[in-house]
Design a protein around this motif. Structure first.
Motif, PDB file in Angstrom:
ATOM      1  N   ARG A  30       0.833  -1.207   0.000  1.00 29.23           N
ATOM      2  CA  ARG A  30       0.000   0.000   0.000  1.00 29.23           C
ATOM      3  C   ARG A  30       0.869   1.258   0.000  1.00 29.23           C
ATOM      4  N   THR A  31       1.913   1.256   0.807  1.00 27.49           N
ATOM      5  CA  THR A  31       2.836   2.388   0.865  1.00 27.49           C
ATOM      6  C   THR A  31       3.555   2.560  -0.471  1.00 27.49           C
ATOM      7  N   ASN A  33       2.481   1.610  -3.428  1.00 29.06           N
ATOM      8  CA  ASN A  33       1.510   2.100  -4.408  1.00 29.06           C
ATOM      9  C   ASN A  33       1.284   3.602  -4.264  1.00 29.06           C
ATOM     10  N   LYS A  34       1.182   4.066  -3.043  1.00 32.22           N
ATOM     11  CA  LYS A  34       0.984   5.495  -2.791  1.00 32.22           C
ATOM     12  C   LYS A  34       2.189   6.292  -3.277  1.00 32.22           C
ATOM     13  N   GLN A  35       3.392   5.774  -3.024  1.00 31.25           N
ATOM     14  CA  GLN A  35       4.607   6.446  -3.486  1.00 31.25           C
ATOM     15  C   GLN A  35       4.634   6.515  -5.008  1.00 31.25           C
ATOM     16  N   GLU A  37       2.078   6.483  -7.026  1.00 25.64           N
ATOM     17  CA  GLU A  37       1.041   7.421  -7.437  1.00 25.64           C
ATOM     18  C   GLU A  37       1.538   8.859  -7.308  1.00 25.64           C
ATOM     19  N   LEU A  38       2.182   9.174  -6.190  1.00 28.00           N
ATOM     20  CA  LEU A  38       2.711  10.519  -5.981  1.00 28.00           C
ATOM     21  C   LEU A  38       3.840  10.838  -6.961  1.00 28.00           C
ATOM     22  N   SER A 105      -5.135   5.100  -9.602  1.00 32.02           N
ATOM     23  CA  SER A 105      -5.622   5.655  -8.342  1.00 32.02           C
ATOM     24  C   SER A 105      -6.567   4.705  -7.629  1.00 32.02           C
ATOM     25  N   ARG A 106      -6.231   4.407  -6.399  1.00 31.09           N
ATOM     26  CA  ARG A 106      -7.077   3.557  -5.563  1.00 31.09           C
ATOM     27  C   ARG A 106      -7.925   4.414  -4.612  1.00 31.09           C
ATOM     28  N   ASP A 107      -7.357   5.536  -4.205  1.00 33.20           N
ATOM     29  CA  ASP A 107      -8.021   6.441  -3.274  1.00 33.20           C
ATOM     30  C   ASP A 107      -9.056   7.264  -4.045  1.00 33.20           C
ATOM     31  N   TYR A 110      -8.686  11.167  -3.864  1.00 32.18           N
ATOM     32  CA  TYR A 110      -7.550  11.614  -4.673  1.00 32.18           C
ATOM     33  C   TYR A 110      -7.917  11.573  -6.158  1.00 32.18           C
TER      34      TYR A 110
END
Length: 163
Positions: A30-31, A33-35, A37-38, A105-107, A110
Motif C-alpha cells: 500500500r505504501t 503504491n501510494k509512493q 502514485e505521488l 488511483s485507488r483512493d 484523490y
C-alpha cells in the motif's frame, strides 16, 4: 505435555506468524503504491511546469499563444506551427495525467480531485476559439481523453481574457 499439544502450539504460532507477515506485506504494498502514485503526479506536474516555462520564458511565445487563442487565422504559418505544438505538448501531458489517475488511483478522493483538476486544465487551455480549433484537428491522436475533454469543454464557461 505430549507431542500433539506441542504440534498444535507450533501450528498456532506458525499461523500467527503468517498472518502478521501478510499484514506487514499489505502495508508495504500500500505504501509503495501510494509512493508510485505521488511520483506519477510529480512527473506530470513537472511536465506542466516545463510547458509553462516555455510560455513565460518568451514574450514572443506568449504573444503567439494569446493571438492564437482568438483564432488560428490570426497567426502566420510558423506561429501556427508553434501554437499547435504548444497545445500538442499540453495534450500529451494531459493524456498522461489522465491515464495515470484513471488507471492507478485507488483512493477515491484523490482520484476525484485529480480528475477535477484535469477537467479545469482542459477547460482553461482549450476553451478559447483557437484552442478548440487545435483540439478539433488533433483529437484523433488522443483517443484516451477525447470523451473526457469533449465533456469538459461542453461544461466550460466562456474563456477569460488571459490565463
Amino acid at each position: 505435555m505430549d507431542w500433539v499439544n506441542v504440534g498444535v502450539i507450533a501450528d498456532v504460532a506458525a499461523t500467527v506468524a503468517i498472518f502478521v507477515t501478510l499484514i506487514y506485506l499489505s502495508v508495504q504494498v500500500r505504501t509503495g503504491n501510494k509512493q508510485a502514485e505521488l511520483e506519477g503526479l510529480r512527473h506530470t506536474l513537472d511536465g506542466f511546469n516545463q510547458w509553462c516555462d516555455l510560455i513565460v520564458g518568451s514574450k514572443q511565445v506568449a504573444g503567439i499563444l494569446n493571438r492564437g487563442r482568438e483564432s488560428l487565422g490570426s497567426l502566420d504559418r510558423e506561429e501556427r506551427t508553434q501554437f499547435e505544438h504548444l497545445h500538442i505538448r499540453f495534450l500529451n501531458t494531459l493524456e498522461g495525467w489522465y491515464r495515470q489517475v484513471d488507471q492507478t488511483s485507488r483512493d477515491r478522493e484523490y482520484r476525484d480531485t485529480q480528475l477535477a483538476n484535469i477537467e479545469v486544465a482542459a477547460q482553461v487551455w482549450l476553451s478559447h476559439p483557437g484552442g478548440r480549433e487545435v483540439w478539433g484537428i488533433y483529437k484523433p491522436a488522443f483517443p484516451l481523453v477525447v470523451e473526457f475533454v469533449d465533456q469538459a469543454l461542453e461544461k466550460s464557461d466562456p474563456p477569460q481574457e488571459s490565463v
